[in-house]
Every structure is written in structure tokens, then in C-alpha cells.
Scaffold this motif. Structure first.
Motif, PDB file in Angstrom:
ATOM      1  N   MET A 193      13.638   9.029   0.016  1.00 31.06           N
ATOM      2  CA  MET A 193      13.486   7.607   0.332  1.00 31.06           C
ATOM      3  C   MET A 193      12.136   7.135  -0.195  1.00 31.06           C
ATOM      4  SD  MET A 193      13.021   5.720   4.043  1.00 31.06           S
ATOM      5  CE  MET A 193      14.680   5.992   4.638  1.00 31.06           C
ATOM      6  N   VAL A 194      12.137   6.021  -0.929  1.00 31.32           N
ATOM      7  CA  VAL A 194      10.896   5.449  -1.445  1.00 31.32           C
ATOM      8  C   VAL A 194      10.599   4.172  -0.675  1.00 31.32           C
ATOM      9  CG1 VAL A 194       9.681   4.514  -3.435  1.00 31.32           C
ATOM     10  CG2 VAL A 194      11.299   6.412  -3.739  1.00 31.32           C
ATOM     11  N   ASN A 195       9.466   4.155  -0.006  1.00 33.27           N
ATOM     12  CA  ASN A 195       8.979   2.947   0.659  1.00 33.27           C
ATOM     13  C   ASN A 195       7.785   2.432  -0.128  1.00 33.27           C
ATOM     14  OD1 ASN A 195      10.659   2.959   3.218  1.00 33.27           O
ATOM     15  ND2 ASN A 195       9.733   4.994   3.328  1.00 33.27           N
ATOM     16  N   THR A 196       7.782   1.164  -0.431  1.00 30.90           N
ATOM     17  CA  THR A 196       6.734   0.609  -1.284  1.00 30.90           C
ATOM     18  C   THR A 196       5.830  -0.321  -0.486  1.00 30.90           C
ATOM     19  OG1 THR A 196       8.192  -1.204  -1.989  1.00 30.90           O
ATOM     20  CG2 THR A 196       8.136   0.771  -3.358  1.00 30.90           C
ATOM     21  N   VAL A 197       4.541  -0.248  -0.811  1.00 32.17           N
ATOM     22  CA  VAL A 197       3.547  -1.105  -0.177  1.00 32.17           C
ATOM     23  C   VAL A 197       2.829  -1.874  -1.277  1.00 32.17           C
ATOM     24  CG1 VAL A 197       1.471  -1.213   1.262  1.00 32.17           C
ATOM     25  CG2 VAL A 197       3.224   0.533   1.718  1.00 32.17           C
ATOM     26  N   GLY A 198       2.953  -3.197  -1.243  1.00 33.69           N
ATOM     27  CA  GLY A 198       2.313  -4.037  -2.246  1.00 33.69           C
ATOM     28  C   GLY A 198       0.899  -4.402  -1.837  1.00 33.69           C
ATOM     29  N   ILE A 199      -0.032  -4.204  -2.751  1.00 33.94           N
ATOM     30  CA  ILE A 199      -1.442  -4.525  -2.507  1.00 33.94           C
ATOM     31  C   ILE A 199      -1.834  -5.685  -3.405  1.00 33.94           C
ATOM     32  CG2 ILE A 199      -3.801  -3.652  -2.542  1.00 33.94           C
ATOM     33  CD1 ILE A 199      -2.415  -1.989  -0.672  1.00 33.94           C
ATOM     34  N   GLY A 200      -2.294  -6.773  -2.831  1.00 33.70           N
ATOM     35  CA  GLY A 200      -2.721  -7.917  -3.634  1.00 33.70           C
ATOM     36  C   GLY A 200      -1.989  -9.176  -3.233  1.00 33.70           C
ATOM     37  N   SER A 201      -2.062 -10.164  -4.117  1.00 35.21           N
ATOM     38  CA  SER A 201      -1.413 -11.451  -3.853  1.00 35.21           C
ATOM     39  C   SER A 201      -0.683 -11.909  -5.113  1.00 35.21           C
ATOM     40  CB  SER A 201      -2.456 -12.503  -3.456  1.00 35.21           C
ATOM     41  OG  SER A 201      -3.369 -12.716  -4.523  1.00 35.21           O
ATOM     42  N   PRO A 202       0.409 -12.647  -4.968  1.00 39.14           N
ATOM     43  CA  PRO A 202       1.126 -13.167  -6.140  1.00 39.14           C
ATOM     44  C   PRO A 202       0.260 -14.090  -6.988  1.00 39.14           C
ATOM     45  CG  PRO A 202       2.490 -13.309  -4.171  1.00 39.14           C
ATOM     46  CD  PRO A 202       1.115 -12.960  -3.711  1.00 39.14           C
ATOM     47  N   GLU A 203      -0.693 -14.773  -6.352  1.00 37.01           N
ATOM     48  CA  GLU A 203      -1.581 -15.667  -7.109  1.00 37.01           C
ATOM     49  C   GLU A 203      -2.546 -14.868  -7.978  1.00 37.01           C
ATOM     50  OE1 GLU A 203      -1.364 -15.667  -3.758  1.00 37.01           O
ATOM     51  OE2 GLU A 203       0.156 -17.258  -3.643  1.00 37.01           O
ATOM     52  N   GLY A 204      -2.888 -13.686  -7.542  1.00 41.04           N
ATOM     53  CA  GLY A 204      -3.740 -12.806  -8.340  1.00 41.04           C
ATOM     54  C   GLY A 204      -5.218 -13.025  -8.138  1.00 41.04           C
ATOM     55  N   SER A 205      -5.979 -12.175  -8.831  1.00 42.16           N
ATOM     56  CA  SER A 205      -7.436 -12.220  -8.714  1.00 42.16           C
ATOM     57  C   SER A 205      -8.027 -11.566  -9.950  1.00 42.16           C
ATOM     58  CB  SER A 205      -7.875 -11.467  -7.449  1.00 42.16           C
ATOM     59  OG  SER A 205      -9.280 -11.335  -7.403  1.00 42.16           O
ATOM     60  N   PRO A 206      -9.225 -11.991 -10.397  1.00 43.79           N
ATOM     61  CA  PRO A 206      -9.882 -11.319 -11.524  1.00 43.79           C
ATOM     62  C   PRO A 206     -10.305  -9.905 -11.133  1.00 43.79           C
ATOM     63  CG  PRO A 206     -11.360 -12.944 -10.539  1.00 43.79           C
ATOM     64  CD  PRO A 206     -10.013 -13.144  -9.900  1.00 43.79           C
ATOM     65  N   ILE A 207     -10.494  -9.048 -12.135  1.00 41.25           N
ATOM     66  CA  ILE A 207     -10.837  -7.643 -11.915  1.00 41.25           C
ATOM     67  C   ILE A 207     -12.283  -7.419 -12.311  1.00 41.25           C
ATOM     68  CG2 ILE A 207     -10.225  -5.256 -12.447  1.00 41.25           C
ATOM     69  CD1 ILE A 207      -7.510  -6.357 -13.464  1.00 41.25           C
ATOM     70  N   LEU A 208     -13.057  -6.870 -11.417  1.00 46.35           N
ATOM     71  CA  LEU A 208     -14.462  -6.586 -11.723  1.00 46.35           C
ATOM     72  C   LEU A 208     -14.555  -5.332 -12.568  1.00 46.35           C
ATOM     73  CD1 LEU A 208     -17.437  -7.336 -11.221  1.00 46.35           C
ATOM     74  CD2 LEU A 208     -17.385  -5.763  -9.273  1.00 46.35           C
ATOM     75  N   ASP A 209     -15.231  -5.451 -13.713  1.00 47.74           N
ATOM     76  CA  ASP A 209     -15.492  -4.308 -14.588  1.00 47.74           C
ATOM     77  C   ASP A 209     -16.795  -3.657 -14.133  1.00 47.74           C
ATOM     78  OD1 ASP A 209     -16.055  -2.480 -16.603  1.00 47.74           O
ATOM     79  OD2 ASP A 209     -15.272  -3.774 -18.194  1.00 47.74           O
ATOM     80  N   THR A 210     -16.696  -2.466 -13.549  1.00 47.19           N
ATOM     81  CA  THR A 210     -17.887  -1.819 -12.977  1.00 47.19           C
ATOM     82  C   THR A 210     -18.904  -1.414 -14.034  1.00 47.19           C
ATOM     83  OG1 THR A 210     -16.694   0.301 -13.021  1.00 47.19           O
ATOM     84  CG2 THR A 210     -16.642  -0.952 -10.960  1.00 47.19           C
TER      85      THR A 210
END
Length: 327
Positions: free
Chosen positions: A210-227
Motif C-alpha cells: 500500500m502506498v500512502n502519499t503525503v504532499g508537501i507544499g502548496s499548489p500556488e508554489g514558492s521560490p527555491i532558495l539556492d544555498t
């Protein structure tokens, strides 16, 4: 090996001191005068003090080794399921549309899952552009927490979100003979569309997973910080990249295996939903674990080392027959 090296070094220092003393005596001059000056010095006492130091160091080495005597074994029977946690560690997981960021929120969720399932065997797969088995199935939940803490984008060189490979690696970690008692918890933003993921999910569902999925984030999205640059990630045209949660694929993955999809907001709520879902899976009893009591002896060696150290400190280097106040 370190302790043996320390003893060798100590022996070398003792030999050097003896050589230095003999050379110094020769430099002073008249042998009869020197003999009179050092008549209260006892070579035997000097050697005895050195041996006390050697015994003290040896006792410390054995204490650090923590010698133990095994006691009786006690069989422990656990009843649970096998849970592989597939954790997305791609750079998109550094987006902060969920505070403090997606990756840290995923860690918080996994910590609570580990606490919630004390009798389940838990394994960890990390993935980005490739998937790796970070920890095989185990009941050592303390080790699981350590591996989760260390998971970050730097441990997977290739970037991306290869969900199908994460599912494949997770499935291989299960006992292939069991057609039940197994679940994968996939934690990801599902940013990249993986065409192989759905067919693979349907295949492993037929194998009892059984695969249970957990979504992290938002549909609107966000920029990604480049470390590396401490600036937001940009595409080839110089535009800021926006990472969005791909709920459609994660819902389809869960549906193909009779699992559930959860968009993570509060870890406690997600854990409760996953607990309710996993409780539907038949649990198996495993009696291959044993507890053994051990008796440790390090404290005796430390006490012995302290005794010899105190003795060496107060034991004189001069002859015991010498009394400085004798008339």
C-alpha cells in the motif's frame, strides 16, 4: 589500537627520561660528588612510580572499552507492519511555502510517525534525481531518527524527483515472500511528472504494498532558495523558479494502491490519518528480536585507575629510608 599506542609512547618517554638523567649526571662532573648529591634518590621508587602510571593508563583503556558480561536472553515478540518511508530531499524541498521549509516539516512528520509506530519495522529511502536506501527495515527507531536528521539535498548529487525509482527501491527492501504487512509512505512535493510512477504503483499494489502519499507544499508554489548563492533559484532565462505541489500525481499514486493522499499542514493530523489507514493492514508477529542484559565493569577499572593515580602522586621518588628531619 589507540590505547596500545599510548602505552608505547609512555614507555618511550620513560626511556628518554632515563637517558636524560644519565647524561645530566655525567655533565655535572665529579662522580663521587654527584653520588653524594643524589644519594636520597631511589631508582627503584622512580621505576615503581612509572609502573603505577602504566597500570593507571591500562585501567583507563579497559574502562573506556566498557567490558561487559552477557546475561540471560529474553525473546521479544512484536506485532506490526513493515513501513518504508520514501523522503524527497530534492532542492525544491527547501521552498518555504510551509514554514520553516518543506524539508524540515517532512522531518517533523517522520519523527512523529516513528513515535506512533513503536512496534513497526521502519526503513528509509531518500530520493531526488536518484533514490537510495538510506536505512533498511529495522526496529531501531533511534537510528531512524538519526538518518532522518541527516537527510538533506547534499546527500543526493543528481537533482529531480524520481518517484518511480523511490517506489522501486522501497519495494525491494520488503520481504518478497510476504504479500501483505507492507506499506510505503511517500513524502514529496511531486514537482516533476514521472510517467513510470503510476504503472509501477499498480504493479507493487498487486504484490501487497500500500502506498500512502503525503504532499508537501502548496499548489500556488514558492521560490527555491539556492544555498550556494543565498539567492532564489533561476531558470536559463533568468526567471525565478517557482516550485509547486503536484497533488494530481500523488492522489493517483495513492488511489492505485488503495492508499490515501494527505496534503501536509499539521503533522499531528497527518499522523492520525496515516495511523487510521495503516491500521487496516494486517499485522504480523515477529519474534526474531531478543533482549539481553549486560553487566558492565567500566566503573571498576576507573576506580582502579583513580586509586593508582593517587598512590603515584603521594609515593615519593626519594628513598623511603631517608628522613629529612632526622638528627
Amino acid at each position: 589500537m589507540t590505547g596500545l599506542f599510548a602505552l608505547i609512547v609512555l614507555g618511550g618517554l620513560f626511556a628518554f627520561v632515563l637517558f636524560w638523567k644519565k647524561r645530566t649526571v655525567k655533565k655535572i662532573g665529579d662522580p663521587l660528588l654527584v653520588k653524594e648529591l643524589i644519594k636520597k634518590y631511589s631508582p627503584f621508587n622512580f621505576l615503581f612510580k612509572f609502573l603505577l602510571v602504566v597500570v593507571c593508563l591500562t585501567a583507563i583503556i579497559f574502562g573506556a572499552a566498557n567490558l561487559q558480561r552477557p546475561g540471560a536472553e529474553e525473546a521479544v515478540s512484536r506485532k506490526g507492519i513493515d513501513v518504508m518511508i520514501a523522503m524527497d530531499v530534492s532542492r525544491s524541498m527547501l521552498a518555504d511555502d510551509i514554514k520553516p521549509n518543506r524539508l524540515e516539516r517532512a522531518r517533523q512528520l517522520i519523527y512523529k510517525l516513528i513515535e506512533k509506530f513503536p512496534d513497526d519495522r521502519i526503513g528509509l529511502v531518500v530520493f531526488a534525481g536518484h533514490a537510495y536506501l538510506q536505512m533498511p527495515l529495522t526496529t531501531d527507531h533511534a537510528a531512524a531518527r538519526m538518518y532522518v536528521q541527516q537527510a538533506n539535498p547534499g546527500i543526493v548529487a543528481a537533482q529531480g524527483t524520481v518517484i518511480s525509482e523511490a517506489l522501486r527501491v522501497s519495494t525491494k527492501a520488503f520481504n518478497s515472500k510476504d504479500r501483505k504487512f507492507k506499506s510505503i509512505i511517500l513524502i514529496t512535493d511531486g514537482e516533476d511528472h514521472d510517467e513510470q510512477a503510476i504503472p509501477l504503483a499498480q504493479q507493487i499494489a498487486s504484490e501487497g504494498v500500500m502506498v500512502n502519499t503525503v504532499g508537501i507544499g502548496s499548489p500556488e508554489g514558492s521560490p527555491i532558495l539556492d544555498t550556494s548563492t543565498h539567492d532564489f533559484k533561476k531558470d536559463a532565462s533568468g526567471n525565478t523558479v517557482i516550485s509547486k505541489l503536484n497533488e494530481t500525481e500523488l492522489q493517483a499514486l495513492a488511489g492505485a494502491t488503495n492508499g490515501i493522499y494527505i496534503r501536509l499542514s499539521e503533522p499531528d493530523q497527518a499522523v492520525a490519518a496515516l495511523d487510521a489507514q495503516l491500521s487496516q493492514i494486517e499485522k504480523t508477529a515477529s519474534g526474531d528480536n531478543t533482549l539481553r542484559e549486560y553487566t558492565s565493569y567500566f566503573q571498576w577499572f576507573i576506580a582502579l585507575a583513580l586509586l593508582f593515580l593517587i598512590t603515584e602522586f603521594f609515593y615519593p621518588e626519594r628513598s623511603l629510608s631517608y628522613h629529612p628531619f632526622k638528627i
